[in-house]
Design a protein around this motif. Structure first.
Motif, short mmCIF file in Angstrom:
data_model
loop_
_atom_site.label_atom_id
_atom_site.label_comp_id
_atom_site.label_asym_id
_atom_site.label_seq_id
_atom_site.Cartn_x
_atom_site.Cartn_y
_atom_site.Cartn_z
N ASP A 135 -6.85 -60.15 8.96
CA ASP A 135 -6.11 -59.25 8.07
C ASP A 135 -6.99 -58.09 7.60
N ASP A 136 -8.18 -58.42 7.14
CA ASP A 136 -9.09 -57.36 6.68
C ASP A 136 -9.61 -56.53 7.85
N LEU A 137 -9.76 -57.19 9.00
CA LEU A 137 -10.28 -56.50 10.18
C LEU A 137 -9.33 -55.38 10.62
N ILE A 138 -8.02 -55.61 10.55
CA ILE A 138 -7.04 -54.58 10.92
C ILE A 138 -7.23 -53.35 10.02
N VAL A 139 -7.36 -53.58 8.72
CA VAL A 139 -7.53 -52.47 7.77
C VAL A 139 -8.83 -51.73 8.06
N ASN A 143 -9.24 -47.82 9.22
CA ASN A 143 -10.06 -46.85 8.48
C ASN A 143 -11.06 -46.13 9.37
N ILE A 144 -11.72 -46.87 10.25
CA ILE A 144 -12.68 -46.26 11.17
C ILE A 144 -11.98 -45.23 12.07
N MET A 159 -0.18 -46.28 8.52
CA MET A 159 -0.89 -46.74 9.73
C MET A 159 -1.18 -48.23 9.64
N ILE A 160 -1.63 -48.66 8.45
CA ILE A 160 -1.95 -50.08 8.26
C ILE A 160 -0.68 -50.92 8.37
N SER A 174 -4.25 -53.44 17.80
CA SER A 174 -3.14 -53.08 16.93
C SER A 174 -3.47 -51.85 16.09
N ALA A 175 -4.69 -51.81 15.59
CA ALA A 175 -5.11 -50.65 14.79
C ALA A 175 -5.12 -49.40 15.66
#
Ligand SMILES: [Zn+2]
Length: 323
Positions: A135-139, A143-144, A159-160, A174-175
């Motif tokens: 979950d945090d990895l997607i965010v 951001n990157i 986007m998130i 997914s990101a």
């Protein structure tokens, strides 16, 4: 019992007695020093660095030595556990720095080295029974990538939301697929291949191809309709009127990408008069995207659907603003 020395964060070693370090202690210090050097190059925070150091010491006890690829895998495992994304370039630079420290010369990583790091990463995760914080990895990935295309903070929320709806088990893909879609709508950096090349683990070409999209704009409760293949549709979120619709007709390339289709939204809805823009910000209520995804030589379809909180918007580059 005194160790005879203390280690500060970065690592700063202070001798508290006059004895010299044992062979074992010197080894451990070298490992810790490599871990911190790699974490620093990857711009990871103290939390991740400390976790990586803890993992490194515990694996050193089991494996009795750690190679450069193992040190990097350990740092990546700590980052994944904390939900922090790392770019391919960071991993490359960390590898170059560590080979410089251990061999005295800079070695550029090859595909073989990347595979070795990926293999070790899985081994570290399995051996210590670690979990990836997806979950945090997607965010973190969003951001990157949003930074890379120059998106502003407020535009990241849609986007998130889209990234989360694509495939939660694949945070990086997914990101990238979500940021690529908004990159196209926001008229930012059109070269989306470069976004995919930023990902770690390395992706040679983009994995999700946008095949169709529909967007509901303005404020209201009307959701975007189901997207059709090779088409872009925009509807008013207040009254549901179709504001814009275009289909890419054959003949068309085998690998089709929706970003070749233009995207235009009027300033106000011609049917109900609802405001669709807030200055240069397009108000986004919901998006539905159809992605093609290659898996084991098969083409699969993924439908992604995201409803945004009321008031969400994305900044469209100046030159594309309607008059
Ligand atoms: Zn309307």
């Amino acid at each position: 019992m005194s160790l005879g020395f203390t280690i500060e964060k970065r690592p700063f070693i202070e001798f508290t007695d006059s004895r010299s370090l044992t062979h074992e202690e010197r080894h451990k210090l070298r490992v810790l020093s490599s871990v911190y050097a790699a974490a620093k190059i990857m711009e990871l925070d103290d939390e991740v660095s400390k976790e990586a150091a803890r993992i490194a010491l515990s694996l050193y006890e089991r494996w009795h030595s750690l190679k450069v690829t193992e040190v990097i895998a350990i740092v990546l495992a700590a980052a994944a556990e904390k939900g922090v994304a790392v770019t391919r370039e960071s991993v490359e630079r960390a590898y170059e720095r560590l080979t410089m420290l251990s061999k005295g010369r800079l070695v550029t990583p090859t595909g073989y080295v990347f595979n070795e790091i990926k293999r070790k990463f899985l081994r570290v995760m399995m051996e210590l029974n670690m979990k990836i914080n997806k979950d945090d990895l997607i965010v973190s990935y969003v951001n990157i990538l949003a930074n890379a295309i120059g998106a502003d903070d407020a535009s990241r929320m849609p986007m998130i939301a889209l990234a989360r709806s694509i495939d939660r088990s694949r945070p990086a893909y997914s990101a990238a697929a979500a940021v690529e879609f908004f990159n196209y709508i926001m008229r930012l950096d059109r070269d989306s291949e470069s976004l995919w090349k930023m990902l770690w683990p390395p992706v040679e070409r983009k994995r999700f191809i946008i095949d169709g999209a529909s967007v509901a704009v303005g404020a209201g409760d009307v959701e975007a309709p189901e997207p059709e293949s090779r088409s872009v549709t925009v509807v008013c979120a207040s009254c549901g009127a179709r504001l814009f619709s275009v289909k890419h007709e054959p003949p068309s390339p085998v690998i089709f990408d929706i970003s070749q289709i233009p995207f235009h939204v009027p300033a106000v809805c011609p049917h109900c008069g609802a405001r669709l823009w807030d200055g240069n910000r397009l108000m986004i209520r919901s998006v539905k995207v159809l992605y093609k995804f290659r898996h084991n030589n098969e083409v699969m379809m993924i439908r992604a659907s995201a409803l945004m909180p009321m008031g969400s918007s994305i900044a469209i580059r100046e030159i594309e603003r309607p008059s």
